[in-house]
Write a protein that holds these residues in place. Structure first.
Motif, PDB file in Angstrom:
ATOM      1  N   ALA A 259      -8.903   6.552   0.243  1.00 20.66           N
ATOM      2  CA  ALA A 259      -7.610   6.315  -0.410  1.00 20.66           C
ATOM      3  C   ALA A 259      -7.088   4.912  -0.110  1.00 20.66           C
ATOM      4  O   ALA A 259      -6.424   4.291  -0.948  1.00 20.66           O
ATOM      5  CB  ALA A 259      -6.595   7.364   0.045  1.00 20.66           C
TER       6      ALA A 259
ATOM      7  N   LEU B  34      -5.482  14.179  -0.239  1.00 20.03           N
ATOM      8  CA  LEU B  34      -5.199  13.917   1.174  1.00 20.03           C
ATOM      9  C   LEU B  34      -3.932  14.633   1.620  1.00 20.03           C
ATOM     10  O   LEU B  34      -3.872  15.200   2.712  1.00 20.03           O
ATOM     11  CB  LEU B  34      -5.073  12.403   1.389  1.00 20.03           C
TER      12      LEU B  34
ATOM     13  N   ASP C 127      -4.934  10.264  -2.934  1.00 23.98           N
ATOM     14  CA  ASP C 127      -3.808  10.562  -2.042  1.00 23.98           C
ATOM     15  C   ASP C 127      -3.280  11.979  -2.254  1.00 23.98           C
ATOM     16  O   ASP C 127      -2.779  12.608  -1.315  1.00 23.98           O
ATOM     17  CB  ASP C 127      -2.681   9.541  -2.216  1.00 23.98           C
TER      18      ASP C 127
ATOM     19  N   PRO D 178      -6.768   2.582  -3.812  1.00 19.58           N
ATOM     20  CA  PRO D 178      -5.408   3.137  -3.894  1.00 19.58           C
ATOM     21  C   PRO D 178      -5.034   3.719  -5.262  1.00 19.58           C
ATOM     22  O   PRO D 178      -4.035   4.419  -5.368  1.00 19.58           O
ATOM     23  CB  PRO D 178      -4.519   1.932  -3.551  1.00 19.58           C
TER      24      PRO D 178
ATOM     25  N   GLN E  50       0.916   4.967  -2.649  1.00 22.65           N
ATOM     26  CA  GLN E  50       0.434   6.262  -2.160  1.00 22.65           C
ATOM     27  C   GLN E  50       1.519   7.333  -2.219  1.00 22.65           C
ATOM     28  O   GLN E  50       2.713   7.029  -2.146  1.00 22.65           O
ATOM     29  CB  GLN E  50      -0.052   6.121  -0.704  1.00 22.65           C
TER      30      GLN E  50
ATOM     31  N   ILE F 165      -2.870   7.872   5.999  1.00 22.94           N
ATOM     32  CA  ILE F 165      -3.476   6.557   5.748  1.00 22.94           C
ATOM     33  C   ILE F 165      -2.953   5.554   6.779  1.00 22.94           C
ATOM     34  O   ILE F 165      -3.725   4.800   7.384  1.00 22.94           O
ATOM     35  CB  ILE F 165      -3.167   6.087   4.309  1.00 22.94           C
TER      36      ILE F 165
ATOM     37  N   ALA G  99       0.883  11.751   1.771  1.00 24.65           N
ATOM     38  CA  ALA G  99      -0.435  11.233   2.169  1.00 24.65           C
ATOM     39  C   ALA G  99      -0.321   9.990   3.032  1.00 24.65           C
ATOM     40  O   ALA G  99      -1.206   9.686   3.837  1.00 24.65           O
ATOM     41  CB  ALA G  99      -1.267  10.922   0.921  1.00 24.65           C
ATOM     42  N   TRP G 100       0.793   9.249   2.873  1.00 25.81           N
ATOM     43  CA  TRP G 100       0.928   7.969   3.563  1.00 25.81           C
ATOM     44  C   TRP G 100       0.801   8.056   5.086  1.00 25.81           C
ATOM     45  O   TRP G 100       0.148   7.186   5.706  1.00 25.81           O
ATOM     46  CB  TRP G 100       2.244   7.285   3.181  1.00 25.81           C
TER      47      TRP G 100
ATOM     48  N   HIS H  19       0.832  -1.209   0.000  1.00 31.30           N
ATOM     49  CA  HIS H  19       0.000   0.000   0.000  1.00 31.30           C
ATOM     50  C   HIS H  19       0.865   1.257   0.000  1.00 31.30           C
ATOM     51  O   HIS H  19       0.549   2.234  -0.683  1.00 31.30           O
ATOM     52  CB  HIS H  19      -0.900   0.000   1.247  1.00 31.30           C
ATOM     53  N   LYS H  20       1.938   1.221   0.783  1.00 32.14           N
ATOM     54  CA  LYS H  20       2.809   2.393   0.900  1.00 32.14           C
ATOM     55  C   LYS H  20       3.408   2.772  -0.453  1.00 32.14           C
ATOM     56  O   LYS H  20       3.592   3.959  -0.756  1.00 32.14           O
ATOM     57  CB  LYS H  20       3.924   2.096   1.907  1.00 32.14           C
TER      58      LYS H  20
ATOM     59  N   ALA I  14      -8.831   9.491   3.920  1.00 33.75           N
ATOM     60  CA  ALA I  14      -7.851   8.448   4.217  1.00 33.75           C
ATOM     61  C   ALA I  14      -8.457   7.060   4.012  1.00 33.75           C
ATOM     62  O   ALA I  14      -7.814   6.166   3.444  1.00 33.75           O
ATOM     63  CB  ALA I  14      -7.333   8.598   5.652  1.00 33.75           C
TER      64      ALA I  14
END
Length: 267
Positions: free
Chosen positions: A237, A249, A246, A241, A21, A29, A25-26, A17-18, A234
């Motif tokens: 997102a 965000l 993002d 994804p 994004q 989330i 934004a990470w 996921h990281k 969040a």
């Protein structure tokens, strides 16, 4: 020496996921959805502490409540698709709906790291849902007492944690405030956090925690911004994804920290 254990399913999913994004934004989330408290920097935690908005950055019952609303909305949609003639609305939660709510909320609690606060919120949710579906007609103070007893049975030493008293005081404040009160959907997103903040003020003062008028002002501004914009963004997102959410965000998250920095400089 022993080889390091391979990352679990949750950790692998987080890593994937990281990569999808935006870097800015990470943290939102990871922090708000997945309960990774290390996502925010030490300076950001200090800023939140100075402005009394620390409770907004910790994954808690608010997030579990939002997932429950999401599950209820999904169940309502499924019922409308399957039984178009049924007009009972979102509150007509039957056994399949109850299982869907419990399943989605349990999956979220696991995904968010299953911390003490989340476990407590989820157990209380289960007790209250079972009470609602049962034929018992307990008044809400007794229902809350029942939840308290079940939580202590599951984890007898949980009462030694500061969050235990704060969380039950928060729920007590919410039940007392909203009992018999009708709120629109917009109010339901930000008003509960404000009620919780003022419900916890006496306890915070009793324990000698710093409380100021600045913190009240910061919460009046930060609670709607986080509840109405940052947290839904969040969650969206995290669920979508590839939708480009993002970027939005990251922008709104920057506004949030700028706002807190400006408020913290007020004497």
């Amino acid at each position: 020496g022993r080889a390091a254990a391979p990352p679990g399913v949750r950790q692998r999913w987080l890593s994937w996921h990281k990569q999808q994004q935006a870097a800015a934004a990470w943290p939102w989330i990871a922090g708000l959805v997945f309960g990774e408290q290390s996502a925010f920097s030490a300076q950001q935690w200090q800023l939140a502490q100075r402005t009394g908005t620390l409770h907004l950055l910790v994954v808690s019952g608010l997030h579990v409540g939002l997932m429950v609303l999401l599950a209820l909305g999904l169940w309502w949609l499924l019922r409308r698709l399957v039984l178009l003639q049924s007009g009972q609305g979102i509150y007509a939660v039957t056994l399949p709906g109850l299982l869907l709510v419990v399943g989605i909320s349990a999956a979220y609690v696991w995904l968010a790291g299953a911390g003490i606060a989340l476990q407590r919120a989820w157990i209380m949710l289960l007790v209250l849902l079972c009470w609602q579906q049962s034929r018992w007609r307990l008044r809400w103070p007794l229902a809350l007492l029942l939840a308290l007893v079940v939580v202590l049975m599951v984890n007898p030493l949980i009462w030694t944690r500061p969050g235990f008293g704060l969380s039950f005081a928060a729920v007590l404040g919410l039940l007392a405030f909203f009992q018999g009160r009708r709120s629109n959907r917009l109010e339901a997103l930000w008003l509960p956090q404000l009620v919780v903040f003022f419900a916890l003020l006496p306890l915070l003062l009793w324990w000698g925690q710093p409380v100021s008028l600045l913190q009240c002002l910061a919460n009046l501004v930060a609670i709607p911004l986080l509840s109405l914009v940052l947290l839904p963004l969040a969650l969206a997102a995290a669920l979508l994804p590839f939708a480009g959410l993002d970027a939005w965000l990251a922008v709104v998250g920057g506004w949030f920290w700028d706002l807190l920095a400006w408020l913290s400089n007020i004497p």
